[in-house]
Write an enzyme that holds these catalytic residues in place. Structure first.
Site, PDB file in Angstrom:
ATOM      1  N   LYS A  22      33.704  44.492  41.301  1.00 22.00           N
ATOM      2  CA  LYS A  22      35.329  45.540  41.199  1.00 22.00           C
ATOM      3  C   LYS A  22      36.696  44.334  41.247  1.00 22.00           C
ATOM      4  O   LYS A  22      37.019  44.645  40.502  1.00 22.00           O
ATOM      5  CB  LYS A  22      35.249  45.956  42.835  1.00 22.00           C
ATOM      6  CG  LYS A  22      36.406  46.327  43.199  1.00 22.00           C
ATOM      7  CD  LYS A  22      36.233  47.120  44.478  1.00 22.00           C
ATOM      8  CE  LYS A  22      36.978  45.656  46.048  1.00 22.00           C
ATOM      9  NZ  LYS A  22      38.082  45.714  45.725  1.00 22.00           N
ATOM     10  N   ASN A  23      36.626  42.941  41.319  1.00 23.45           N
ATOM     11  CA  ASN A  23      38.055  42.370  41.707  1.00 23.45           C
ATOM     12  C   ASN A  23      38.240  41.682  40.667  1.00 23.45           C
ATOM     13  O   ASN A  23      38.425  41.066  39.983  1.00 23.45           O
ATOM     14  CB  ASN A  23      37.920  41.573  42.450  1.00 23.45           C
ATOM     15  CG  ASN A  23      38.026  41.922  44.417  1.00 23.45           C
ATOM     16  OD1 ASN A  23      38.108  43.042  44.319  1.00 23.45           O
ATOM     17  ND2 ASN A  23      37.361  41.062  45.340  1.00 23.45           N
ATOM     18  N   CYS A 117      48.927  45.434  56.191  1.00 24.74           N
ATOM     19  CA  CYS A 117      47.141  45.860  54.779  1.00 24.74           C
ATOM     20  C   CYS A 117      46.122  45.750  56.468  1.00 24.74           C
ATOM     21  O   CYS A 117      46.946  44.949  57.892  1.00 24.74           O
ATOM     22  CB  CYS A 117      46.740  44.578  54.349  1.00 24.74           C
ATOM     23  SG  CYS A 117      45.167  44.651  53.799  1.00 24.74           S
ATOM     24  N   ARG A 122      49.730  39.870  54.193  1.00 25.40           N
ATOM     25  CA  ARG A 122      49.319  40.373  52.456  1.00 25.40           C
ATOM     26  C   ARG A 122      50.907  40.608  51.735  1.00 25.40           C
ATOM     27  O   ARG A 122      50.776  41.265  51.053  1.00 25.40           O
ATOM     28  CB  ARG A 122      48.110  41.458  51.646  1.00 25.40           C
ATOM     29  CG  ARG A 122      47.113  40.804  52.386  1.00 25.40           C
ATOM     30  CD  ARG A 122      45.934  41.850  52.607  1.00 25.40           C
ATOM     31  NE  ARG A 122      45.435  41.426  51.590  1.00 25.40           N
ATOM     32  CZ  ARG A 122      44.371  42.095  51.008  1.00 25.40           C
ATOM     33  NH1 ARG A 122      43.536  42.748  51.002  1.00 25.40           N
ATOM     34  NH2 ARG A 122      43.744  41.678  49.669  1.00 25.40           N
ATOM     35  N   ASP A 306      35.604  37.317  51.798  1.00 20.87           N
ATOM     36  CA  ASP A 306      34.999  39.102  51.663  1.00 20.87           C
ATOM     37  C   ASP A 306      33.379  38.554  52.008  1.00 20.87           C
ATOM     38  O   ASP A 306      33.334  39.977  52.113  1.00 20.87           O
ATOM     39  CB  ASP A 306      35.224  39.007  50.123  1.00 20.87           C
ATOM     40  CG  ASP A 306      36.157  39.955  49.647  1.00 20.87           C
ATOM     41  OD1 ASP A 306      37.047  40.078  50.825  1.00 20.87           O
ATOM     42  OD2 ASP A 306      36.670  39.968  48.218  1.00 20.87           O
ATOM     43  N   ARG A 398      35.549  52.380  48.575  1.00 18.53           N
ATOM     44  CA  ARG A 398      36.656  51.487  47.459  1.00 18.53           C
ATOM     45  C   ARG A 398      36.020  50.313  46.601  1.00 18.53           C
ATOM     46  O   ARG A 398      36.179  49.921  45.739  1.00 18.53           O
ATOM     47  CB  ARG A 398      37.792  51.245  48.506  1.00 18.53           C
ATOM     48  CG  ARG A 398      38.070  52.041  48.947  1.00 18.53           C
ATOM     49  CD  ARG A 398      39.713  51.771  50.074  1.00 18.53           C
ATOM     50  NE  ARG A 398      39.740  50.269  48.829  1.00 18.53           N
ATOM     51  CZ  ARG A 398      40.562  49.298  49.492  1.00 18.53           C
ATOM     52  NH1 ARG A 398      40.421  49.056  50.442  1.00 18.53           N
ATOM     53  NH2 ARG A 398      41.076  48.516  48.184  1.00 18.53           N
TER      54      ARG A 398
HETATM   55  C1  UD1 Z   1      42.100  38.689  46.492  1.00 11.23           C
HETATM   56  C2  UD1 Z   1      41.112  40.190  46.490  1.00 11.23           C
HETATM   57  C3  UD1 Z   1      39.698  40.039  47.817  1.00 11.23           C
HETATM   58  C4  UD1 Z   1      40.462  39.083  48.919  1.00 11.23           C
HETATM   59  C5  UD1 Z   1      41.422  38.331  48.770  1.00 11.23           C
HETATM   60  C6  UD1 Z   1      41.223  36.214  49.041  1.00 11.23           C
HETATM   61  C7  UD1 Z   1      40.972  40.748  44.295  1.00 11.23           C
HETATM   62  C8  UD1 Z   1      41.575  42.693  43.681  1.00 11.23           C
HETATM   63  N1  UD1 Z   1      41.015  41.101  46.341  1.00 11.23           N
HETATM   64  O1  UD1 Z   1      42.898  39.715  46.825  1.00 11.23           O
HETATM   65  O2  UD1 Z   1      38.969  41.232  47.340  1.00 11.23           O
HETATM   66  O3  UD1 Z   1      39.910  38.868  49.428  1.00 11.23           O
HETATM   67  O4  UD1 Z   1      41.617  37.495  47.273  1.00 11.23           O
HETATM   68  O5  UD1 Z   1      39.417  35.835  48.643  1.00 11.23           O
HETATM   69  O6  UD1 Z   1      40.745  40.404  43.725  1.00 11.23           O
HETATM   70  N2  UD1 Z   1      49.267  35.742  49.587  1.00 11.23           N
HETATM   71  C9  UD1 Z   1      51.035  35.216  50.054  1.00 11.23           C
HETATM   72  N3  UD1 Z   1      52.158  35.157  49.121  1.00 11.23           N
HETATM   73  C10 UD1 Z   1      51.559  35.863  47.884  1.00 11.23           C
HETATM   74  C11 UD1 Z   1      50.117  36.242  47.948  1.00 11.23           C
HETATM   75  C12 UD1 Z   1      49.291  35.895  48.536  1.00 11.23           C
HETATM   76  O7  UD1 Z   1      51.117  34.998  51.083  1.00 11.23           O
HETATM   77  O8  UD1 Z   1      52.087  36.152  47.135  1.00 11.23           O
HETATM   78  C13 UD1 Z   1      48.701  35.330  50.843  1.00 11.23           C
HETATM   79  C14 UD1 Z   1      48.170  36.521  51.661  1.00 11.23           C
HETATM   80  O9  UD1 Z   1      48.672  36.466  52.305  1.00 11.23           O
HETATM   81  C15 UD1 Z   1      46.611  35.451  51.555  1.00 11.23           C
HETATM   82  C16 UD1 Z   1      46.393  34.550  50.861  1.00 11.23           C
HETATM   83  O10 UD1 Z   1      47.999  34.222  50.305  1.00 11.23           O
HETATM   84  O11 UD1 Z   1      46.509  34.599  53.221  1.00 11.23           O
HETATM   85  C17 UD1 Z   1      45.633  34.660  50.393  1.00 11.23           C
HETATM   86  O12 UD1 Z   1      45.697  36.009  49.281  1.00 11.23           O
HETATM   87  P1  UD1 Z   1      45.318  36.858  48.031  1.00 11.23           P
HETATM   88  O13 UD1 Z   1      44.125  35.175  47.200  1.00 11.23           O
HETATM   89  O14 UD1 Z   1      46.605  36.878  47.118  1.00 11.23           O
HETATM   90  O15 UD1 Z   1      44.558  37.887  47.963  1.00 11.23           O
HETATM   91  P2  UD1 Z   1      44.556  39.287  47.315  1.00 11.23           P
HETATM   92  O16 UD1 Z   1      44.844  38.660  45.181  1.00 11.23           O
HETATM   93  O17 UD1 Z   1      45.860  40.104  47.484  1.00 11.23           O
END
Ligand code: UD1
Length: 421
Positions: A22-23, A117, A122, A306, A398
């Site tokens: 999915k990711n 979320c 996030r 995850d 999902r």
């Molecule tokens: C992706 C995955 C999700 C997985 C996560 C961590 C997808 C679609 N989803 O989510 O399944 O659990 O990686 O492996 O690929 N953060 C910030 N600012 C930002 C972006 C992130 O502070 O602009 C923080 C987030 O709140 C979190 C951390 O960084 O604490 C990691 O998040 P991130 O790697 O961005 O998760 P996703 O990409 O949303």
């Protein structure tokens, strides 16, 4: 609303095929916006999140043809709306992945802010900061990110935190930017590498995906490409935990065990016998109870957040005390409260769960709060005494393709019940 009804206590046995990730499929679908021709995607999982991404692209005017095997043809030549509306974004945060491609290819984008979320705040500040550094003019107003740029330019982007979709968004944007972009402290997840491989097939010039520094040399345009999405390492890991918890022996085909190192190390530590082939993994627990294990989640190649909920479920019935520390998301132990309702002995201290394994969980009605939490409740149901009802399983739909069919194929007693009151 659908629920899952699970009768615990049946060992698993047999073989199933793992779905596409999915990711990886989500950013790859978003990347089709960048192409000048048709993209042909295979091994795309049939999941609600994929349907949401296709609806999002369809509303923008992307022409999509899907066959019964979920092979997808996507062509962005008729895109007319450069917007991702709140109605869809609120159901799937990964919708933010259209921001980079829309801005890079069409010079404009309006994307709803994903909002809160269940597992943490996030924010998407790093996506926005990176695009601003590449020359975008971005306003955040009325719950929407409005971005404009004539043509993005290359930049050195030092990411404060490792972010998976942030790295993907910026990498996609950089493919069409003028000059060279360096993403430092980039996410190294296999799904980032899969997206880079797809973009390179489209004519992008990306090097270093899978390392901390990704270098992207912008090109004027990208072409269509054919691509098969990589297997889902989290789905693979979830079924391996299911077999471990139930003392079972199973074989998972169509997967890539090399993406699972951190998970396999821990499963061996709890006592599982694991054998690997190039595209399969087999696990045999020989009827034994798992031993307690400590987990510390962190970005790839460390143990994935995850998989934390699934290991929490396993720890509730393991022999000994397990300590699970969650470092990626600040509120990712909601499943612990539901598992306690099944008799689990879990103490939460900040971002750590201390779990004393008990001999047997008791079935109870439980409620899914997010995707991986719902998987952990299904796993708990497989070993609990009695009938476990798992509510709000739209979360599980999902991210897990036909979970009840795959588990049934392995011998579990699980079925979907519609509108049970
Ligand atoms: C992706 C995955 C999700 C997985 C996560 C961590 C997808 C679609 N989803 O989510 O399944 O659990 O990686 O492996 O690929 N953060 C910030 N600012 C930002 C972006 C992130 O502070 O602009 C923080 C987030 O709140 C979190 C951390 O960084 O604490 C990691 O998040 P991130 O790697 O961005 O998760 P996703 O990409 O949303």
């Amino acid at each position: 609303m659908d629920k899952l009804l699970i009768t615990g206590g049946y060992p698993l046995n047999g073989e199933i095929r793992i779905s596409g990730a999915k990711n990886a499929a989500l950013p790859i679908l978003a990347a089709t916006l960048l192409a000048e021709g048709s993209c042909h995607l295979s091994n795309v999982p049939h999941l609600q999140d994929i349907t949401t991404m296709m609806s999002l692209l369809g509303r923008m005017g992307v022409e999509l043809i899907v066959d019964e095997k979920m092979n997808i043809e996507a062509n962005s030549r008729s895109v007319h709306t450069l917007e991702a509306h709140y109605e869809l974004v609120k159901t799937m945060r990964a919708s933010i992945l259209v921001l980079g491609p829309l801005l890079a290819k069409f010079g404009r984008a309006q994307v709803s802010l994903p909002g809160g979320c269940a597992i943490g705040a996030r924010p998407v500040n790093l996506h926005i900061q990176g695009l601003i550094a590449m020359g975008a003019d971005i306003q955040v107003e009325g719950g929407y990110i409005t971005a404009k740029a004539k043509r993005l330019h290359g930049a050195t982007l030092l990411m404060d935190l490792v972010t998976v979709t942030g790295t993907e968004n910026l990498m996609m944007a950089a493919t069409l930017a003028e000059g060279i972009t360096l993403i430092e402290n980039a996410a190294r997840e296999p799904e980032v590498v899969d997206l880079a491989n797809f973009l390179n097939k489209m004519g992008a010039r990306i090097q270093g995906a899978g390392t901390e520094t990704i270098c992207i040399e912008g090109v004027p345009q990208l072409t269509g490409a054919e691509y098969s999405v990589l297997p889902d390492r989290i789905e693979t890991g979830t079924y391996l935990v299911a077999a471990t918890m139930t003392g079972s022996s199973i074989k998972l085909k169509g997967t890539d065990p090399h993406l699972l190192d951190a998970i396999l190390v821990k499963l061996r530590e709890v006592g599982a016998k694991i054998t690997l082939g190039t595209d399969w993994v087999a696990l045999d627990m020989q009827g034994r109870r798992p031993k307690a294990v400590n987990i510390h989640t962190a970005p790839y190649p460390a143990f994935p957040t995850d998989m934390q909920a699934q290991f929490t479920a396993m720890s509730t019935i393991s022999e000994g005390v397990s300590i699970l520390t969650e470092t990626v998301f600040e509120n990712r132990f909601m499943h612990a409260l539901e598992l306690q309702r099944m008799g689990a002995d879990i103490r939460l201290e900040g971002n750590t769960a201390i779990i004393k394994g008990i001999a047997e969980l008791q079935a109870a009605p439980v409620m899914a709060t997010d995707l991986r939490a719902s998987a952990s409740l299904v796993l708990a149901g497989l070993v609990a005494k009695g009938e476990t009802w798992v509510d709000r399983i739209y979360h599980i739909d999902r991210g897990y393709e036909r979970i009840e069919e795959k588990l049934t194929q392995l011998g579990a007693k699980i079925r979907r019940v519609r509108n049970h009151v």
